[in-house]
Design a protein around this motif. Structure first.
Motif, PDB file in Angstrom:
ATOM      1  N   ALA A   1       4.491   8.663 -10.528  1.00 14.15           N
ATOM      2  CA  ALA A   1       5.587   7.853 -11.056  1.00 14.15           C
ATOM      3  C   ALA A   1       6.106   6.879  -9.998  1.00 14.15           C
ATOM      4  O   ALA A   1       6.418   5.720 -10.302  1.00 14.15           O
ATOM      5  N   HIS A   2       6.182   7.340  -8.756  1.00 13.03           N
ATOM      6  CA  HIS A   2       6.632   6.470  -7.662  1.00 13.03           C
ATOM      7  C   HIS A   2       5.679   5.297  -7.487  1.00 13.03           C
ATOM      8  O   HIS A   2       6.115   4.147  -7.345  1.00 13.03           O
ATOM      9  N   VAL A   3       4.393   5.567  -7.488  1.00  8.95           N
ATOM     10  CA  VAL A   3       3.392   4.507  -7.326  1.00  8.95           C
ATOM     11  C   VAL A   3       3.528   3.476  -8.440  1.00  8.95           C
ATOM     12  O   VAL A   3       3.570   2.261  -8.193  1.00  8.95           O
ATOM     13  N   ASN A   4       3.605   3.948  -9.662  1.00  6.27           N
ATOM     14  CA  ASN A   4       3.658   3.032 -10.805  1.00  6.27           C
ATOM     15  C   ASN A   4       4.973   2.256 -10.861  1.00  6.27           C
ATOM     16  O   ASN A   4       5.004   1.103 -11.303  1.00  6.27           O
ATOM     17  N   LYS A   5       6.049   2.858 -10.405  1.00  2.43           N
ATOM     18  CA  LYS A   5       7.347   2.188 -10.420  1.00  2.43           C
ATOM     19  C   LYS A   5       7.396   1.032  -9.435  1.00  2.43           C
ATOM     20  O   LYS A   5       8.012  -0.004  -9.706  1.00  2.43           O
TER      21      LYS A   5
ATOM     22  N   PHE B   1      -9.107  13.737 -11.454  1.00  9.12           N
ATOM     23  CA  PHE B   1      -7.932  13.831 -10.589  1.00  9.12           C
ATOM     24  C   PHE B   1      -6.792  12.971 -11.133  1.00  9.12           C
ATOM     25  O   PHE B   1      -6.951  11.770 -11.355  1.00  9.12           O
ATOM     26  N   GLY B   2      -5.630  13.600 -11.305  1.00 12.06           N
ATOM     27  CA  GLY B   2      -4.487  12.908 -11.884  1.00 12.06           C
ATOM     28  C   GLY B   2      -4.066  11.684 -11.100  1.00 12.06           C
ATOM     29  O   GLY B   2      -3.719  10.648 -11.683  1.00 12.06           O
ATOM     30  N   PHE B   3      -4.101  11.762  -9.779  1.00  8.03           N
ATOM     31  CA  PHE B   3      -3.668  10.631  -8.956  1.00  8.03           C
ATOM     32  C   PHE B   3      -4.589   9.439  -9.158  1.00  8.03           C
ATOM     33  O   PHE B   3      -4.144   8.298  -9.247  1.00  8.03           O
ATOM     34  N   VAL B   4      -5.870   9.705  -9.240  1.00  7.69           N
ATOM     35  CA  VAL B   4      -6.843   8.633  -9.465  1.00  7.69           C
ATOM     36  C   VAL B   4      -6.704   8.079 -10.877  1.00  7.69           C
ATOM     37  O   VAL B   4      -6.701   6.859 -11.096  1.00  7.69           O
ATOM     38  N   ARG B   5      -6.571   8.976 -11.841  1.00  9.53           N
ATOM     39  CA  ARG B   5      -6.539   8.589 -13.250  1.00  9.53           C
ATOM     40  C   ARG B   5      -5.255   7.855 -13.641  1.00  9.53           C
ATOM     41  O   ARG B   5      -5.306   6.838 -14.352  1.00  9.53           O
ATOM     42  N   SER B   6      -4.118   8.334 -13.185  1.00 14.90           N
ATOM     43  CA  SER B   6      -2.841   7.879 -13.743  1.00 14.90           C
ATOM     44  C   SER B   6      -2.131   6.795 -12.955  1.00 14.90           C
ATOM     45  O   SER B   6      -1.216   6.167 -13.484  1.00 14.90           O
ATOM     46  N   CYS B   7      -2.497   6.579 -11.714  1.00  9.64           N
ATOM     47  CA  CYS B   7      -1.918   5.446 -10.983  1.00  9.64           C
ATOM     48  C   CYS B   7      -2.499   4.160 -11.569  1.00  9.64           C
ATOM     49  O   CYS B   7      -3.713   4.038 -11.737  1.00  9.64           O
TER      50      CYS B   7
ATOM     51  N   ALA C   1      -3.128   2.527  -3.822  1.00 13.35           N
ATOM     52  CA  ALA C   1      -2.511   3.827  -3.549  1.00 13.35           C
ATOM     53  C   ALA C   1      -3.612   4.801  -3.165  1.00 13.35           C
ATOM     54  O   ALA C   1      -4.663   4.849  -3.797  1.00 13.35           O
ATOM     55  N   MET C   2      -3.358   5.578  -2.119  1.00 18.19           N
ATOM     56  CA  MET C   2      -4.337   6.579  -1.692  1.00 18.19           C
ATOM     57  C   MET C   2      -3.622   7.901  -1.489  1.00 18.19           C
ATOM     58  O   MET C   2      -2.467   7.933  -1.068  1.00 18.19           O
ATOM     59  N   GLU C   3      -4.297   8.983  -1.814  1.00 13.75           N
ATOM     60  CA  GLU C   3      -3.716  10.297  -1.561  1.00 13.75           C
ATOM     61  C   GLU C   3      -4.598  11.014  -0.546  1.00 13.75           C
ATOM     62  O   GLU C   3      -5.822  11.063  -0.688  1.00 13.75           O
TER      63      GLU C   3
ATOM     64  N   ILE D   1       0.834  -1.195   0.000  1.00 15.42           N
ATOM     65  CA  ILE D   1       0.000   0.000   0.000  1.00 15.42           C
ATOM     66  C   ILE D   1       0.871   1.247   0.000  1.00 15.42           C
ATOM     67  O   ILE D   1       1.887   1.307   0.698  1.00 15.42           O
ATOM     68  N   CYS D   2       0.465   2.247  -0.764  1.00 13.74           N
ATOM     69  CA  CYS D   2       1.160   3.536  -0.771  1.00 13.74           C
ATOM     70  C   CYS D   2       0.239   4.616  -0.228  1.00 13.74           C
ATOM     71  O   CYS D   2      -0.909   4.738  -0.660  1.00 13.74           O
ATOM     72  N   ILE D   3       0.761   5.393   0.718  1.00 17.03           N
ATOM     73  CA  ILE D   3       0.035   6.539   1.270  1.00 17.03           C
ATOM     74  C   ILE D   3       0.740   7.798   0.783  1.00 17.03           C
ATOM     75  O   ILE D   3       1.865   8.086   1.202  1.00 17.03           O
ATOM     76  N   SER D   4       0.106   8.517  -0.120  1.00 14.94           N
ATOM     77  CA  SER D   4       0.690   9.726  -0.688  1.00 14.94           C
ATOM     78  C   SER D   4       0.061  10.951  -0.029  1.00 14.94           C
ATOM     79  O   SER D   4      -1.150  11.004   0.173  1.00 14.94           O
TER      80      SER D   4
END
Length: 215
Positions: A66-70, A135-141, A76-78, A3-6
């Motif tokens: 980029a960090h999430v996708n890498k 939202f970019g974070f929602v769309r691109s992760c 992932a949640m922001e 899990i990623c917490i951004s």
């Protein structure tokens, strides 16, 4: 589960500081990062891996994505605080994700119930120009991704719940519980330190140093 917490905001596109929304002399980024920090701490007690990114405002939005996708996270949640004079919690999810919708609803409800505020529920926001998530974070992760609007920073009755460390941790616990319940993530079991006793040939037990034995 990974899990990623951004933490939302913190660094602007031009490299300066982006505080996010403001309310009552509080900054969205500074409250959000403390909630995110506590989410990471609470998750340490569960059988999963949870990373907190952008705590020090070092990553712009594209860097966070980029960090999430890498690193290939499962979720992932922001973390954000809402603004514009409303009240309650709401969570945005990928508009085509049925799983995301259910999880988003569970998290929003958990925060709302914890603080006794309005549950605004699972939400989507679509870009009318191309039909994609706004939202970019929602769309691109690439993984399941959420944008969590915990409370309204510019509504005093909302903000008071997360102005203190205790409230920030409560918010984090509400988020973690919803996620753990949804995915069935179990808490780690504490190791049991029982006294070890060996029986030599004479039949009398040998107690090792440091053992506590009731007589």
């Amino acid at each position: 589960m990974n899990i990623c917490i951004s933490i939302g905001h913190g660094k602007s596109a031009k490299g300066g500081y982006d505080s996010g929304a403001l309310g009552g002399n509080y900054q969205e980024f500074k409250i959000a990062r403390e909630i995110g920090k506590y989410i990471g701490e609470v998750f340490k007690g569960y059988n999963c891996t949870a990373d907190v990114i952008n705590y020090d405002a070092t990553l712009y939005l594209t860097d966070r994505i980029a960090h999430v996708n890498k690193h290939g996270y499962d979720l992932a949640m922001e973390i954000h605080l809402n603004a514009a004079g409303g009240t309650g919690s709401e969570v945005y999810y990928k508009h085509k994700s049925a799983t995301g919708k259910k999880l988003a609803g569970a998290i929003s409800k958990s925060i709302a119930n914890t603080f006794g505020i309005r549950d605004r529920g699972a939400k989507v926001k679509i870009n009318p120009a191309n039909g994609t998530d706004y939202f970019g974070f929602v769309r691109s992760c690439k993984c399941e991704s959420l944008l969590i609007e915990t409370v309204f920073i510019d509504t005093a009755s909302d903000r008071k719940h997360v102005e203190t460390a205790a409230g920030q941790r409560q918010c984090a616990e509400a988020i973690v519980k919803a996620i753990a319940d949804f995915y069935g993530i179990k808490k780690k079991t504490a190791p049991t330190n029982k006294p070890t006793m060996d029986k030599p040939s004479g039949g009398k037990p040998t107690v090792r140093a440091g053992d506590i034995v009731k007589i």
